[in-house]
Every structure is written in C-alpha cells, then in structure tokens.
Write an enzyme that holds these catalytic residues in place. Structure first.
Site, PDB file in Angstrom:
ATOM      1  N   LYS A 183      24.113 -36.723   1.046  1.00  0.00           N
ATOM      2  CA  LYS A 183      25.306 -35.922   1.351  1.00  0.00           C
ATOM      3  C   LYS A 183      25.093 -34.465   0.942  1.00  0.00           C
ATOM      4  O   LYS A 183      24.522 -34.182  -0.120  1.00  0.00           O
ATOM      5  CB  LYS A 183      26.501 -36.512   0.599  1.00  0.00           C
ATOM      6  CG  LYS A 183      27.842 -35.850   0.868  1.00  0.00           C
ATOM      7  CD  LYS A 183      28.942 -36.583   0.084  1.00  0.00           C
ATOM      8  CE  LYS A 183      30.322 -36.055   0.385  1.00  0.00           C
ATOM      9  NZ  LYS A 183      31.379 -36.824  -0.334  1.00  0.00           N
ATOM     10  N   SER A 204      34.877 -38.672   2.427  1.00  0.00           N
ATOM     11  CA  SER A 204      34.197 -37.471   2.892  1.00  0.00           C
ATOM     12  C   SER A 204      32.700 -37.674   3.103  1.00  0.00           C
ATOM     13  O   SER A 204      32.025 -36.805   3.657  1.00  0.00           O
ATOM     14  CB  SER A 204      34.414 -36.342   1.875  1.00  0.00           C
ATOM     15  OG  SER A 204      33.834 -36.669   0.615  1.00  0.00           O
ATOM     16  N   SER A 224      35.819 -41.718  -1.085  1.00  0.00           N
ATOM     17  CA  SER A 224      34.866 -41.169  -0.109  1.00  0.00           C
ATOM     18  C   SER A 224      33.597 -41.972   0.067  1.00  0.00           C
ATOM     19  O   SER A 224      32.790 -41.683   0.944  1.00  0.00           O
ATOM     20  CB  SER A 224      34.519 -39.724  -0.483  1.00  0.00           C
ATOM     21  OG  SER A 224      35.653 -38.895  -0.348  1.00  0.00           O
TER      22      SER A 224
END
Length: 384
Positions: A32, A109, A133
């Site tokens: 990420k 996310s 997330s």
C-alpha cells in the site's frame, strides 16, 4: 499484469532487493502506498503529498522484514486518499476493480493491495487498518484479512491517519498463506480458548441473509457456544460514536498542516471529514478516550478465555456507482461492527462467508490482545 484491475500505481519500476531464500520465498508482495519503499515516493493517495514526497531512501521496517523473509516486491498499490475512507475510491487516481464482483466497490482504504491479491497479481497484500481498511476490502474481495493486535507489527515508515488506532495488516487468498506469513513473522502463542462467544446485538444489526449464513456456518462447526446480549451496556451506536470521535480528532491532528497548505487538493468528502475532526473539542476527545479505556478493560475480561465470532460486515458492500449518501450510510453502519477491534486493540481475522446469492460477505474472529496466533491452530483452521 491485468491493467483493468487498477491495483498498482504507475510508478517507474525500481528493483527492490529481497532474500533469495526464506519462509516466504516465491510469494509476491504488493505494498500500500502508505509504506515507504526505497526508490519510490509515498503519496498516500494525494497529489500534493506525491509532489512533495521525493524518492524514499529507506524502506519501512515491516516491508523490509517481509522482503528479508523471501517475499518479492511487485509494486505499490492504490489507497483511498489519506487512507481516510472505507469505499476504495480515490478522486485523483480512480477506484480499483473488484475482480469477483466488478459492479461492487473494492472497499478501502487498502483497496489496491486487496485487488492485487484477489486478481492473482500478488500473494500477500500489505495494507493498514484504522477503521476497517483491511477487514472491509478483504470481505468485498473474498479474501482472508488480518488486523493484528495494536502495536504487534512495526508501524515505522508508514504515514499515519489516527495513530491510536492504526495498525499494519495484510491480505491473502487462502488461510494456508496467511498462516505461513504469521508464523514467519514470529507470531506464536500456545493459547487455546475454551469458549466461542456470539453477541446477539451484532447479529441483529445484520441483514437477514448474512445472519442466516453466519448461523449455518456455526451449526456446521458443532462447537459449544456462549451467547450474550451485547458487548456494552451503551450499545453499538454509542461505541461507534466513541470510535468516530477519536478517529476524526486524530485524523485532523495528523492532517492539519496538509489541510491548511493544500485544501484544494483534497476530495470534498475528505475535506468534510477533516473539518468535522477540527470541530471536536479537547473535552469531547478526552471523554471518548476514557470511554475507550473502560470498554477495553471490560472487553479484555470478557475475552480472557474466549474467541468472539461475528459477521465482518452487517450488509453486502454497495455498488461502485452508488451515491455518496449510500456510501456514507454503508460506512456508518459498518463502523458499528468494525469499531470493536479498533477500540479494544484486539486482533481480528476475517474470511469469506458464503451467501446463497453469491454476494461477498465475511465471518470474523476476535481474540484477546496479543493472542493473534490463537487463530493459527484454532477455530480459523476449521472455518477455513
């Protein structure tokens, strides 16, 4: 690669060294874009941060640990802006495509890492979990997701959102790979809980098809179960308000400088959430922190010799073309269940829960803080 997945950021590829042998050799790692990786910028889903990032000279310790264990880096992945959403959309960089259900959101996310794993482009997806997330995109994409105990994995070199909730976490397509990663990271304990706990108000807040699928799965286990009406005398909505108060205040504190310097680069919904955090008083924040401490103590006593089993989400994720109002309602409803691990600091593993209609859903296990490996040899093996 499958370009339509839109999982990876289009950064110029730079070689990232990893060990040639090790327990994770042969596994591909997607990271990420909140984690620093040497040779790459870190944008956190925002163009202003991307412009000011520069090329990082150090790799986040957790990323380096996975690489030293033999995993190979395959790219940096999309995130919701500032990691401050659960939907998976980014105004600047788009929304990754949920490969199993392209009509639905991928969840956020950690959207890109989840989609990379679900699309077969990576074996391990590294992300973060503040309000869900890891757990929400794992559910949306039919994956296994691990939110570790707070403080278990090193958060250095990771851009924060709400530091008292933020944890690194990861996705895999199957339980064997998740178990392999956990064991490689040294996550071990010998605890075998004697009680499976089910909380009635968590089930009553779910859509009927999810509740039905949950009970069908529990009946197959043929395991003794203890039920209780609720986790808190104040109820799930009050726990969610406590969580949201802390989250929004800390998110404002983390991003105040960015807001004041480059508000125009932020998506309108992100702006509104930051403004909401700005308006929370110090007294309200401290009251919520005290409420969290009381809940955490009570929850630890409840979980002393138990594993809480629950649906991960109360409803199926919405369509990717739904309205902002629908997204907001879904987010608020989901937080009532996702906030439990955040407030308690306890580990949670989610895995796919089959629904009759084929829509994505998840079933979760929560253990006492520090007992992440309870899942490795215990109930998760049977559920998986």
């Amino acid at each position: 690669m499958k370009p339509l997945a839109n999982a990876f950021l289009p950064y110029p590829p730079v070689p990232v060294a990893s060990a040639e042998t090790g327990p994770l050799a042969g596994l591909r790692l997607a990271v990420k874009d909140l984690f620093d990786v040497k040779g790459y910028p870190t944008a956190a889903g925002n163009p202003y941060l991307l412009a000011g990032s520069g090329i990082k000279e150090e790799t986040a310790p957790l990323v380096r640990q996975l690489l030293d264990l033999g995993a190979s880096f395959v790219g940096k992945t999309h995130t919701d802006e500032l990691a401050y959403s659960l939907i998976g959309n980014n105004l600047h960089f788009g929304m990754p495509i949920n490969p199993s259900h392209p009509e639905l959101i991928p969840g956020g996310s950690s959207s890109g890492s989840a989609v990379a794993v679900a699309s077969g482009l990576a074996d391990i997806g590294l992300g973060t979990d503040t309000s869900g997330s890891i757990r929400l995109p794992a559910t949306a994409n039919g994956l296994f997701g691990w939110r570790p105990s707070f403080g278990l994995l090193d958060p250095a070199g990771v851009r924060p959102l709400a530091p008292s909730f933020d944890v690194p976490g990861l996705f895999t397509r199957d339980y064997a790979t998740l178990r392999r990663v956990m064991q490689s990271l040294g996550v071990h304990d010998a605890r075998t809980p004697s009680t499976i706990l089910i909380v009635e108000d968590l089930l009553s807040s779910c859509d009927q098809d999810i509740a039905d699928a949950f009970w069908a799965t529990m009946r197959k286990l043929e395991a003794p179960v203890v039920t209780r009406p609720s986790l808190s005398t104040t109820g799930l909505p009050d726990l969610a308000r406590c969580f949201t108060t802390i989250l929004q205040k800390e998110a404002w504190q983390t991003n105040q400088v960015l807001f004041e310097r480059a508000r125009q680069t932020l998506a309108p919904d992100i702006v509104q959430r930051l403004i909401s955090g700005r308006e929370i008083s110090h007294e309200s924040y401290e009251t919520a922190v005290s409420q969290r401490a009381r809940f955490r103590q009570a929850f630890e006593e409840t979980m002393h010799d138990a594993v809480l089993v629950m649906p991960t989400l109360p409803t199926v994720p919405p369509r990717r073309d739904d309205t902002q109002e629908r997204f907001a309602a879904f987010r608020a409803r989901s937080i009532e269940m996702l906030c439990i691990a955040g407030l308690s600091g306890c580990p949670q593993i989610t895995m796919p829960l089959p629904l009759a209609g084929g829509e994505p859903a998840g079933i979760s296990l929560i253990a006492a803080h520090g007992f992440d490996a309870t899942f490795v040899e215990g109930l998760a093996t049977r559920l998986a």
